[in-house]
Scaffold this motif. Sequence first.
Motif, PDB file in Angstrom:
ATOM      1  N   ILE A 170       2.842 -11.764 -10.300  1.00 55.55           N
ATOM      2  CA  ILE A 170       3.677 -10.864  -9.509  1.00 55.55           C
ATOM      3  C   ILE A 170       3.619 -11.319  -8.055  1.00 55.55           C
ATOM      4  N   GLN A 171       4.777 -11.594  -7.496  1.00 53.73           N
ATOM      5  CA  GLN A 171       4.879 -11.974  -6.086  1.00 53.73           C
ATOM      6  C   GLN A 171       5.336 -10.744  -5.317  1.00 53.73           C
ATOM      7  N   ALA A 172       4.435 -10.175  -4.528  1.00 54.81           N
ATOM      8  CA  ALA A 172       4.714  -8.917  -3.824  1.00 54.81           C
ATOM      9  C   ALA A 172       5.521  -9.174  -2.562  1.00 54.81           C
ATOM     10  N   TRP A 173       6.748  -8.613  -2.526  1.00 57.57           N
ATOM     11  CA  TRP A 173       7.544  -8.724  -1.303  1.00 57.57           C
ATOM     12  C   TRP A 173       7.489  -7.424  -0.518  1.00 57.57           C
ATOM     13  N   SER A 174       7.776  -7.533   0.781  1.00 60.89           N
ATOM     14  CA  SER A 174       7.645  -6.408   1.731  1.00 60.89           C
ATOM     15  C   SER A 174       6.257  -5.780   1.670  1.00 60.89           C
ATOM     16  N   PRO A 175       5.196  -6.577   1.802  1.00 58.13           N
ATOM     17  CA  PRO A 175       3.841  -6.040   1.674  1.00 58.13           C
ATOM     18  C   PRO A 175       3.397  -5.156   2.837  1.00 58.13           C
ATOM     19  N   TYR A 176       4.190  -5.095   3.912  1.00 62.09           N
ATOM     20  CA  TYR A 176       3.837  -4.258   5.055  1.00 62.09           C
ATOM     21  C   TYR A 176       4.867  -3.156   5.306  1.00 62.09           C
ATOM     22  N   GLN A 177       5.808  -3.007   4.399  1.00 61.36           N
ATOM     23  CA  GLN A 177       6.890  -2.043   4.586  1.00 61.36           C
ATOM     24  C   GLN A 177       6.620  -0.758   3.806  1.00 61.36           C
ATOM     25  N   TYR A 178       7.167   0.343   4.305  1.00 64.14           N
ATOM     26  CA  TYR A 178       7.237   1.563   3.514  1.00 64.14           C
ATOM     27  C   TYR A 178       8.708   1.842   3.243  1.00 64.14           C
ATOM     28  N   PRO A 199      -6.167  -7.193 -10.252  1.00 67.09           N
ATOM     29  CA  PRO A 199      -6.435  -8.382 -11.092  1.00 67.09           C
ATOM     30  C   PRO A 199      -5.229  -8.773 -11.938  1.00 67.09           C
ATOM     31  N   ALA A 200      -4.164  -9.208 -11.277  1.00 69.69           N
ATOM     32  CA  ALA A 200      -2.936  -9.564 -11.991  1.00 69.69           C
ATOM     33  C   ALA A 200      -2.393 -10.898 -11.499  1.00 69.69           C
ATOM     34  N   ASN A 201      -3.282 -11.772 -11.002  1.00 67.73           N
ATOM     35  CA  ASN A 201      -2.867 -13.094 -10.529  1.00 67.73           C
ATOM     36  C   ASN A 201      -1.747 -12.981  -9.503  1.00 67.73           C
ATOM     37  N   MET A 202      -1.975 -12.108  -8.516  1.00 72.43           N
ATOM     38  CA  MET A 202      -0.963 -11.753  -7.520  1.00 72.43           C
ATOM     39  C   MET A 202      -0.745 -12.850  -6.476  1.00 72.43           C
ATOM     40  N   GLN A 203       0.451 -12.831  -5.902  1.00 73.81           N
ATOM     41  CA  GLN A 203       0.752 -13.507  -4.645  1.00 73.81           C
ATOM     42  C   GLN A 203       1.333 -12.473  -3.691  1.00 73.81           C
ATOM     43  N   VAL A 204       1.159 -12.703  -2.402  1.00 74.96           N
ATOM     44  CA  VAL A 204       1.738 -11.828  -1.382  1.00 74.96           C
ATOM     45  C   VAL A 204       2.697 -12.656  -0.535  1.00 74.96           C
ATOM     46  N   ILE A 205       3.957 -12.251  -0.501  1.00 78.76           N
ATOM     47  CA  ILE A 205       4.976 -12.972   0.268  1.00 78.76           C
ATOM     48  C   ILE A 205       5.173 -12.248   1.593  1.00 78.76           C
ATOM     49  N   VAL A 206       4.715 -12.843   2.674  1.00 80.05           N
ATOM     50  CA  VAL A 206       4.782 -12.202   3.985  1.00 80.05           C
ATOM     51  C   VAL A 206       5.986 -12.752   4.750  1.00 80.05           C
ATOM     52  N   GLY A 207       6.662 -11.875   5.477  1.00 83.36           N
ATOM     53  CA  GLY A 207       7.893 -12.271   6.145  1.00 83.36           C
ATOM     54  C   GLY A 207       7.784 -12.410   7.646  1.00 83.36           C
ATOM     55  N   ILE A 231       0.829  -1.207   0.000  1.00 83.64           N
ATOM     56  CA  ILE A 231       0.000   0.000   0.000  1.00 83.64           C
ATOM     57  C   ILE A 231       0.862   1.255   0.000  1.00 83.64           C
ATOM     58  N   MET A 232       2.049   1.175   0.604  1.00 84.46           N
ATOM     59  CA  MET A 232       2.953   2.324   0.697  1.00 84.46           C
ATOM     60  C   MET A 232       4.102   2.250  -0.300  1.00 84.46           C
ATOM     61  N   HIS A 233       4.012   1.354  -1.260  1.00 80.94           N
ATOM     62  CA  HIS A 233       5.035   1.250  -2.304  1.00 80.94           C
ATOM     63  C   HIS A 233       4.318   0.882  -3.604  1.00 80.94           C
ATOM     64  N   THR A 234       3.797   1.890  -4.278  1.00 80.26           N
ATOM     65  CA  THR A 234       2.841   1.652  -5.376  1.00 80.26           C
ATOM     66  C   THR A 234       3.301   2.229  -6.708  1.00 80.26           C
ATOM     67  N   GLY A 235       4.601   2.353  -6.920  1.00 77.27           N
ATOM     68  CA  GLY A 235       5.103   2.969  -8.136  1.00 77.27           C
ATOM     69  C   GLY A 235       4.576   2.343  -9.406  1.00 77.27           C
TER      70      GLY A 235
END
Length: 308
Positions: free
Chosen positions: A214-222, A265-273, A177-181
């Motif tokens: 797209i596998q989203a890393w650092s999903p809770y980081q800014y 809608p991009a067939n996302m995955q979220v990689i939580v650490g 949410i805080m890294h949306t470039g």
Amino acid sequence: MDFLQYVNIGHSGLNASAIGLGLMRVTKKSDADAAQLVATAIDHGINFFDNADAYGQGKAEEKFGAALKIAAIPRDRMVIQTKVGIVDKRYDFSKEHIIEAVNGSLERMGVDYIDSLLLHRPDPLMEPDEIAEAFLQLHNQGKVRQFGVSNFNPMQVALVQQALPMKLIANQLQLSIMHTGMIDFGMHTNMTDSHSVDHDGGILEYSRLHDMTIQAWSPYQYGFFEGVFIDNPKFPELNRKLHDIAAKYGSNVNALAAAWILRIPANMQVIVGTMNPERLAEIADIDRIKLTRQEWYDIYFAAGNNLP
């Protein structure tokens, strides 16, 4: 409790939980605690585990391997991914290094095969034909089932892909949410403000066009590992909005922040650490959240974004 959202990674037939457990920090856990974390993931339907030979210089893979022995989870219940290519302070995509790195990863994790192998960061010295030879050998030997990349832009993906006999299925990229470039740029096309600057080469649209997850890393980081935005007093408006919407769904803000990414809608995955089993269980409580378009935009605006 079952985790109900699964993705077909890159439409490859490799079905994995939309939430994956990233293991970069698992070296800080005891073997028993690491086993509890892995078991908690499986108990909540999270079957996808992401690692890298660079994490702790191989120690994260070793710790994961020890956890698997203790937890005694059948191999066919897990989708295991690792990444190779980082060597000390440089990158190496030579055939010899890729093959050697995979063999090392298999030994450290104590498994016979890797479901998905990613090239960790782009190497300017990479030779696509050499990468193809390594991938083909590993695939034919049954050591790796699928292949992808991490932190690649579209032209780098295309450069590697044109030499490969198999399809690249995923690209692991920083997104929260805080890294949306990669999102901002698309909405600010033909503008001259800061959001209109394309840092990623249109990677979101490219990934959709080429069926790459797209596998989203650092999903809770800014920022770049600057900190977590959840319940951070630096972001009061965002956290008020997250708590309000999470309450509406009877869920929690950790699950909601992941659901916001998965709503794209991009067939996302979220990689939580997270290395906290209780927090991992919270994140897995995502199936009840069905974000509306308005709610998705409300969260985007609360993070300080705007539209042209």
